[in-house]
Scaffold this motif. Structure first.
Motif, PDB file in Angstrom:
ATOM      1  N   ASP A 113      25.712  31.943 -39.953  1.00 46.66           N
ATOM      2  CA  ASP A 113      26.833  31.038 -39.772  1.00 46.66           C
ATOM      3  C   ASP A 113      28.084  31.686 -40.357  1.00 46.66           C
ATOM      4  OD1 ASP A 113      28.297  28.792 -39.153  1.00 46.66           O
ATOM      5  OD2 ASP A 113      27.786  27.765 -41.013  1.00 46.66           O
ATOM      6  N   LEU A 114      28.528  32.736 -39.692  1.00 41.81           N
ATOM      7  CA  LEU A 114      29.735  33.451 -40.089  1.00 41.81           C
ATOM      8  C   LEU A 114      30.759  33.328 -38.973  1.00 41.81           C
ATOM      9  CD1 LEU A 114      28.053  36.684 -41.475  1.00 41.81           C
ATOM     10  CD2 LEU A 114      29.147  34.910 -42.821  1.00 41.81           C
ATOM     11  N   HIS A 115      32.017  33.505 -39.308  1.00 40.51           N
ATOM     12  CA  HIS A 115      33.087  33.346 -38.328  1.00 40.51           C
ATOM     13  C   HIS A 115      33.919  34.611 -38.267  1.00 40.51           C
ATOM     14  CE1 HIS A 115      32.044  29.478 -40.151  1.00 40.51           C
ATOM     15  NE2 HIS A 115      32.037  29.069 -38.901  1.00 40.51           N
ATOM     16  N   ALA A 116      34.004  35.200 -37.100  1.00 40.56           N
ATOM     17  CA  ALA A 116      34.816  36.400 -36.910  1.00 40.56           C
ATOM     18  C   ALA A 116      35.491  36.315 -35.543  1.00 40.56           C
ATOM     19  CB  ALA A 116      33.947  37.652 -36.997  1.00 40.56           C
ATOM     20  N   ARG A 117      36.770  36.626 -35.509  1.00 42.31           N
ATOM     21  CA  ARG A 117      37.506  36.588 -34.237  1.00 42.31           C
ATOM     22  C   ARG A 117      36.967  37.595 -33.245  1.00 42.31           C
ATOM     23  NH1 ARG A 117      43.755  36.694 -34.821  1.00 42.31           N
ATOM     24  NH2 ARG A 117      43.405  36.590 -32.611  1.00 42.31           N
ATOM     25  N   TRP A 118      36.400  38.700 -33.726  1.00 45.42           N
ATOM     26  CA  TRP A 118      35.925  39.772 -32.856  1.00 45.42           C
ATOM     27  C   TRP A 118      34.500  39.527 -32.350  1.00 45.42           C
ATOM     28  CZ3 TRP A 118      31.823  41.427 -35.621  1.00 45.42           C
ATOM     29  CH2 TRP A 118      31.893  41.362 -37.015  1.00 45.42           C
ATOM     30  N   TRP A 119      33.862  38.451 -32.771  1.00 44.90           N
ATOM     31  CA  TRP A 119      32.507  38.142 -32.323  1.00 44.90           C
ATOM     32  C   TRP A 119      32.581  37.317 -31.047  1.00 44.90           C
ATOM     33  CZ3 TRP A 119      28.287  40.388 -34.028  1.00 44.90           C
ATOM     34  CH2 TRP A 119      27.049  39.866 -33.694  1.00 44.90           C
ATOM     35  N   PRO A 120      31.744  37.618 -30.030  1.00 51.58           N
ATOM     36  CA  PRO A 120      31.814  36.878 -28.759  1.00 51.58           C
ATOM     37  C   PRO A 120      31.568  35.380 -28.949  1.00 51.58           C
ATOM     38  CG  PRO A 120      30.281  38.716 -28.597  1.00 51.58           C
ATOM     39  CD  PRO A 120      30.685  38.616 -30.026  1.00 51.58           C
ATOM     40  N   ARG A 121      32.267  34.589 -28.165  1.00 55.93           N
ATOM     41  CA  ARG A 121      32.113  33.130 -28.254  1.00 55.93           C
ATOM     42  C   ARG A 121      30.790  32.673 -27.647  1.00 55.93           C
ATOM     43  NH1 ARG A 121      36.159  31.416 -30.946  1.00 55.93           N
ATOM     44  NH2 ARG A 121      38.285  32.006 -30.510  1.00 55.93           N
ATOM     45  N   ARG A 122      30.397  33.310 -26.573  1.00 56.97           N
ATOM     46  CA  ARG A 122      29.124  32.878 -25.965  1.00 56.97           C
ATOM     47  C   ARG A 122      27.970  33.600 -26.648  1.00 56.97           C
ATOM     48  NH1 ARG A 122      26.845  35.949 -21.347  1.00 56.97           N
ATOM     49  NH2 ARG A 122      28.090  37.817 -21.264  1.00 56.97           N
ATOM     50  N   SER A 123      26.838  32.958 -26.652  1.00 54.87           N
ATOM     51  CA  SER A 123      25.668  33.461 -27.376  1.00 54.87           C
ATOM     52  C   SER A 123      25.196  34.808 -26.842  1.00 54.87           C
ATOM     53  CB  SER A 123      24.527  32.453 -27.259  1.00 54.87           C
ATOM     54  OG  SER A 123      23.361  32.981 -27.832  1.00 54.87           O
ATOM     55  N   LEU A 124      24.768  35.642 -27.748  1.00 59.05           N
ATOM     56  CA  LEU A 124      24.217  36.953 -27.392  1.00 59.05           C
ATOM     57  C   LEU A 124      22.689  36.929 -27.336  1.00 59.05           C
ATOM     58  CD1 LEU A 124      26.455  39.076 -29.758  1.00 59.05           C
ATOM     59  CD2 LEU A 124      26.506  39.148 -27.274  1.00 59.05           C
ATOM     60  N   ARG A 125      22.087  35.787 -27.627  1.00 56.72           N
ATOM     61  CA  ARG A 125      20.627  35.682 -27.740  1.00 56.72           C
ATOM     62  C   ARG A 125      19.906  36.246 -26.511  1.00 56.72           C
ATOM     63  NH1 ARG A 125      17.744  35.724 -31.693  1.00 56.72           N
ATOM     64  NH2 ARG A 125      19.003  34.181 -32.708  1.00 56.72           N
ATOM     65  N   ALA A 126      20.385  35.967 -25.306  1.00 57.28           N
ATOM     66  CA  ALA A 126      19.719  36.429 -24.085  1.00 57.28           C
ATOM     67  C   ALA A 126      19.858  37.938 -23.895  1.00 57.28           C
ATOM     68  CB  ALA A 126      20.280  35.696 -22.871  1.00 57.28           C
ATOM     69  N   GLU A 127      20.818  38.565 -24.579  1.00 52.21           N
ATOM     70  CA  GLU A 127      21.069  39.988 -24.410  1.00 52.21           C
ATOM     71  C   GLU A 127      20.399  40.856 -25.471  1.00 52.21           C
ATOM     72  OE1 GLU A 127      25.280  40.830 -23.520  1.00 52.21           O
ATOM     73  OE2 GLU A 127      25.501  38.645 -23.462  1.00 52.21           O
ATOM     74  N   VAL A 128      19.706  40.240 -26.410  1.00 46.52           N
ATOM     75  CA  VAL A 128      19.057  41.005 -27.477  1.00 46.52           C
ATOM     76  C   VAL A 128      17.973  41.869 -26.859  1.00 46.52           C
ATOM     77  CG1 VAL A 128      17.636  40.865 -29.547  1.00 46.52           C
ATOM     78  CG2 VAL A 128      19.538  39.304 -29.241  1.00 46.52           C
ATOM     79  N   HIS A 129      18.064  43.176 -27.082  1.00 40.28           N
ATOM     80  CA  HIS A 129      17.072  44.075 -26.500  1.00 40.28           C
ATOM     81  C   HIS A 129      16.338  44.905 -27.548  1.00 40.28           C
ATOM     82  CE1 HIS A 129      19.963  47.298 -27.129  1.00 40.28           C
ATOM     83  NE2 HIS A 129      19.017  48.142 -26.839  1.00 40.28           N
ATOM     84  N   ALA A 130      16.784  44.815 -28.771  1.00 43.49           N
ATOM     85  CA  ALA A 130      16.142  45.632 -29.803  1.00 43.49           C
ATOM     86  C   ALA A 130      16.192  44.903 -31.134  1.00 43.49           C
ATOM     87  CB  ALA A 130      16.851  46.978 -29.934  1.00 43.49           C
ATOM     88  N   GLU A 131      15.307  45.345 -31.989  1.00 43.71           N
ATOM     89  CA  GLU A 131      15.307  44.872 -33.364  1.00 43.71           C
ATOM     90  C   GLU A 131      15.396  46.121 -34.221  1.00 43.71           C
ATOM     91  OE1 GLU A 131      12.665  41.568 -34.929  1.00 43.71           O
ATOM     92  OE2 GLU A 131      11.624  43.373 -35.562  1.00 43.71           O
ATOM     93  N   CYS A 132      16.472  46.258 -34.935  1.00 47.04           N
ATOM     94  CA  CYS A 132      16.667  47.441 -35.763  1.00 47.04           C
ATOM     95  C   CYS A 132      16.409  47.079 -37.216  1.00 47.04           C
ATOM     96  CB  CYS A 132      18.086  47.987 -35.594  1.00 47.04           C
ATOM     97  SG  CYS A 132      18.418  48.599 -33.930  1.00 47.04           S
ATOM     98  N   ARG A 133      15.793  48.021 -37.919  1.00 48.90           N
ATOM     99  CA  ARG A 133      15.385  47.733 -39.291  1.00 48.90           C
ATOM    100  C   ARG A 133      15.964  48.727 -40.273  1.00 48.90           C
ATOM    101  NH1 ARG A 133       9.051  46.425 -38.132  1.00 48.90           N
ATOM    102  NH2 ARG A 133       9.478  44.586 -36.877  1.00 48.90           N
ATOM    103  N   ASP A 134      16.368  48.193 -41.357  1.00 46.34           N
ATOM    104  CA  ASP A 134      16.795  48.950 -42.516  1.00 46.34           C
ATOM    105  C   ASP A 134      16.191  48.159 -43.671  1.00 46.34           C
ATOM    106  OD1 ASP A 134      18.525  51.180 -43.438  1.00 46.34           O
ATOM    107  OD2 ASP A 134      19.592  49.582 -44.470  1.00 46.34           O
TER     108      ASP A 134
END
Length: 161
Positions: A113-134
């Motif tokens: 729940d963060l707010h950034a002007r540069w983050w897309p307004r529509r959800s990116l959930r359907a476009e998730v293609h990878a899980e990166c780990r650190d």
């Protein structure tokens, strides 16, 4: 009847409501940065390249190791009292594929729940293609050369050996 306290209360509510709607849309400056930090408990930073970001893992704006060093226009937004993060960057010549980013169906995690002007307004959930780990697991979506990554602070599982 003394209406002065009601007028003062109404004016205060009006100012606070206006600030709540206007602040996220103002360009970064010392005033909005201070309000973001104190009120919303968020901080943001922008780097020309990933190589300009701090390398100490404990630094608040240190980037995960899976982000290519030649990534440009790197933006990061963090929760000051937690591990939530939003990261956006543009890929350079180095592609986003490696042992730390597994393609396939990533495990679902909550969006921070963060707010950034540069983050897309529509959800990116359907476009998730990878899980990166650190240290944390990141959900990653790629739109052309632009990469969006986020974590709710879910720790990465230990490496199996």
């Amino acid at each position: 009847m003394n209406r002065r306290p009601l007028v003062v209360a109404a004016a205060t509510v009006g100012v606070l409501a206006t600030a709540a709607f206007a602040l996220p849309n103002l360009p970064p400056n010392p005033v909005t940065d201070a309000i973001d930090h104190k009120v919303f408990k968020e901080k943001g930073k922008r780097f020309a390249t990933a190589g300009d970001a701090p390398t100490r893992a404990a630094a608040p704006f240190a980037l995960p190791s899976w982000i290519p060093r030649d990534a440009t226009d790197v933006r990061i937004r963090v929760r000051t009292g937690g591990d939530d993060r939003l990261i956006r960057f543009d890929l350079g010549k180095t592609p986003l594929d490696g042992p730390q980013c597994a393609a396939g169906t990533p495990r679902r995690q909550g969006a921070p729940d963060l707010h950034a002007r540069w983050w897309p307004r529509r959800s990116l959930r359907a476009e998730v293609h990878a899980e990166c780990r650190d240290f944390h697991q990141y959900q990653v979506a790629v739109r052309g050369k632009r990469v969006y990554a986020w974590t709710d602070g879910t720790p990465s599982p230990p490496a199996r050996g």
